[in-house]
Write a protein that holds these residues in place. Sequence first.
Motif, PDB file in Angstrom:
ATOM      1  N   UNK A  67       0.805  -1.220   0.000  1.00  0.00           N
ATOM      2  CA  UNK A  67       0.000   0.000   0.000  1.00  0.00           C
ATOM      3  C   UNK A  67       0.838   1.269   0.000  1.00  0.00           C
ATOM      4  N   UNK A  68       2.149   1.143   0.277  1.00  0.00           N
ATOM      5  CA  UNK A  68       3.079   2.281   0.340  1.00  0.00           C
ATOM      6  C   UNK A  68       2.786   3.225   1.503  1.00  0.00           C
ATOM      7  N   UNK A  69       1.950   2.812   2.453  1.00  0.00           N
ATOM      8  CA  UNK A  69       1.618   3.660   3.595  1.00  0.00           C
ATOM      9  C   UNK A  69       2.609   3.409   4.726  1.00  0.00           C
ATOM     10  N   UNK A  70       2.974   4.467   5.464  1.00  0.00           N
ATOM     11  CA  UNK A  70       3.809   4.284   6.647  1.00  0.00           C
ATOM     12  C   UNK A  70       2.911   4.080   7.862  1.00  0.00           C
ATOM     13  N   UNK A  71       3.517   4.050   9.059  1.00  0.00           N
ATOM     14  CA  UNK A  71       2.731   3.762  10.260  1.00  0.00           C
ATOM     15  C   UNK A  71       1.708   4.846  10.567  1.00  0.00           C
ATOM     16  N   UNK A  72       1.878   6.052  10.023  1.00  0.00           N
ATOM     17  CA  UNK A  72       0.927   7.137  10.255  1.00  0.00           C
ATOM     18  C   UNK A  72      -0.128   7.240   9.163  1.00  0.00           C
ATOM     19  N   UNK A  73      -0.081   6.342   8.196  1.00  0.00           N
ATOM     20  CA  UNK A  73      -1.049   6.375   7.103  1.00  0.00           C
ATOM     21  C   UNK A  73      -0.708   7.399   6.043  1.00  0.00           C
ATOM     22  N   UNK A  74       0.565   7.767   5.946  1.00  0.00           N
ATOM     23  CA  UNK A  74       1.013   8.763   4.967  1.00  0.00           C
ATOM     24  C   UNK A  74       1.703   8.073   3.800  1.00  0.00           C
ATOM     25  N   UNK A  75       1.475   8.602   2.605  1.00  0.00           N
ATOM     26  CA  UNK A  75       2.173   8.117   1.426  1.00  0.00           C
ATOM     27  C   UNK A  75       3.554   8.758   1.363  1.00  0.00           C
ATOM     28  N   UNK A  76       4.484   8.173   0.606  1.00  0.00           N
ATOM     29  CA  UNK A  76       5.826   8.769   0.516  1.00  0.00           C
ATOM     30  C   UNK A  76       5.789  10.138  -0.161  1.00  0.00           C
ATOM     31  N   UNK A  77       6.803  10.939   0.103  1.00  0.00           N
ATOM     32  CA  UNK A  77       6.839  12.299  -0.424  1.00  0.00           C
ATOM     33  C   UNK A  77       6.935  12.359  -1.929  1.00  0.00           C
TER      34      UNK A  77
ATOM     35  N   UNK B 221       5.494  10.439  -4.060  1.00  0.00           N
ATOM     36  CA  UNK B 221       4.279   9.980  -4.744  1.00  0.00           C
ATOM     37  C   UNK B 221       3.338  11.149  -5.016  1.00  0.00           C
ATOM     38  N   UNK B 222       2.840  11.234  -6.255  1.00  0.00           N
ATOM     39  CA  UNK B 222       1.913  12.319  -6.576  1.00  0.00           C
ATOM     40  C   UNK B 222       0.494  11.950  -6.169  1.00  0.00           C
ATOM     41  N   UNK B 223      -0.387  12.934  -6.181  1.00  0.00           N
ATOM     42  CA  UNK B 223      -1.742  12.752  -5.668  1.00  0.00           C
ATOM     43  C   UNK B 223      -2.533  11.732  -6.481  1.00  0.00           C
ATOM     44  N   UNK B 224      -2.283  11.682  -7.788  1.00  0.00           N
ATOM     45  CA  UNK B 224      -3.013  10.755  -8.643  1.00  0.00           C
ATOM     46  C   UNK B 224      -2.673   9.310  -8.275  1.00  0.00           C
ATOM     47  N   UNK B 225      -1.388   9.039  -8.038  1.00  0.00           N
ATOM     48  CA  UNK B 225      -0.983   7.691  -7.647  1.00  0.00           C
ATOM     49  C   UNK B 225      -1.575   7.318  -6.291  1.00  0.00           C
TER      50      UNK B 225
ATOM     51  N   UNK C  82      -4.287   8.455  -4.896  1.00  0.00           N
ATOM     52  CA  UNK C  82      -5.731   8.262  -5.038  1.00  0.00           C
ATOM     53  C   UNK C  82      -6.029   6.896  -5.642  1.00  0.00           C
ATOM     54  N   UNK C  83      -5.222   6.479  -6.603  1.00  0.00           N
ATOM     55  CA  UNK C  83      -5.403   5.191  -7.254  1.00  0.00           C
ATOM     56  C   UNK C  83      -5.197   4.058  -6.246  1.00  0.00           C
ATOM     57  N   UNK C  84      -4.132   4.143  -5.440  1.00  0.00           N
ATOM     58  CA  UNK C  84      -3.865   3.126  -4.430  1.00  0.00           C
ATOM     59  C   UNK C  84      -4.965   3.099  -3.366  1.00  0.00           C
ATOM     60  N   UNK C  85      -5.440   4.270  -3.003  1.00  0.00           N
ATOM     61  CA  UNK C  85      -6.500   4.350  -1.998  1.00  0.00           C
ATOM     62  C   UNK C  85      -7.774   3.700  -2.534  1.00  0.00           C
ATOM     63  N   UNK C  86      -8.087   3.948  -3.801  1.00  0.00           N
ATOM     64  CA  UNK C  86      -9.264   3.353  -4.424  1.00  0.00           C
ATOM     65  C   UNK C  86      -9.198   1.832  -4.399  1.00  0.00           C
ATOM     66  N   UNK C  87      -8.014   1.292  -4.702  1.00  0.00           N
ATOM     67  CA  UNK C  87      -7.853  -0.161  -4.671  1.00  0.00           C
ATOM     68  C   UNK C  87      -8.052  -0.686  -3.258  1.00  0.00           C
ATOM     69  N   UNK C  88      -7.483   0.042  -2.277  1.00  0.00           N
ATOM     70  CA  UNK C  88      -7.545  -0.394  -0.890  1.00  0.00           C
ATOM     71  C   UNK C  88      -8.983  -0.381  -0.373  1.00  0.00           C
ATOM     72  N   UNK C  89      -9.731   0.686  -0.697  1.00  0.00           N
ATOM     73  CA  UNK C  89     -11.114   0.828  -0.238  1.00  0.00           C
ATOM     74  C   UNK C  89     -12.003  -0.210  -0.902  1.00  0.00           C
ATOM     75  N   UNK C  90     -11.801  -0.450  -2.200  1.00  0.00           N
ATOM     76  CA  UNK C  90     -12.608  -1.438  -2.922  1.00  0.00           C
ATOM     77  C   UNK C  90     -12.374  -2.826  -2.349  1.00  0.00           C
ATOM     78  N   UNK C  91     -11.156  -3.123  -1.994  1.00  0.00           N
ATOM     79  CA  UNK C  91     -10.832  -4.424  -1.429  1.00  0.00           C
ATOM     80  C   UNK C  91     -11.502  -4.592  -0.073  1.00  0.00           C
TER      81      UNK C  91
END
Length: 127
Positions: free
Chosen positions: A86-96, A98-102, A104-113
């Motif tokens: 998921x590329x998330x760290x322990x605080x739920x943050x994406x890496x610096x 990563x752009x917003x579009x990427x 959002x795409x990962x979040x969409x996959x995570x929520x759908x799952x």
Amino acid sequence: MAKSLRSKWKRKMRAEKRKKNAPKELVRLKQALSLDKKGEATMTDIQEIATVVPADKIKKQTDADMVEVEGEDGKMELDSKRNKKTQLDENGQYPGWMNQRQAKKLKGKRVAKKKTGQGKKKKGIAW
């Protein structure tokens, strides 16, 4: 490249500004080095502005740092607390990087799952 009228104008204006501010800047530099008083900079005046450290002390410190670096395995510290999928760290943050579009795409996959209990079904042979 930069040959447009706008860039030529901007270069011209920057040059004008440099000419205008040069005397003030020179006075400020002389005051910082206290050259306008005696012609020689005294360490007490400079110590008020900046921290003065002897050169030999800095050299010893850098030599000690070099020895410590050579002693290690030479591996960089990686951000190991980040989930690989998921590329998330322990605080739920994406890496610096990563752009917003990427993100959002990962979040969409995570929520759908999470909603369906499983991800998108892969297309394959029906039987």
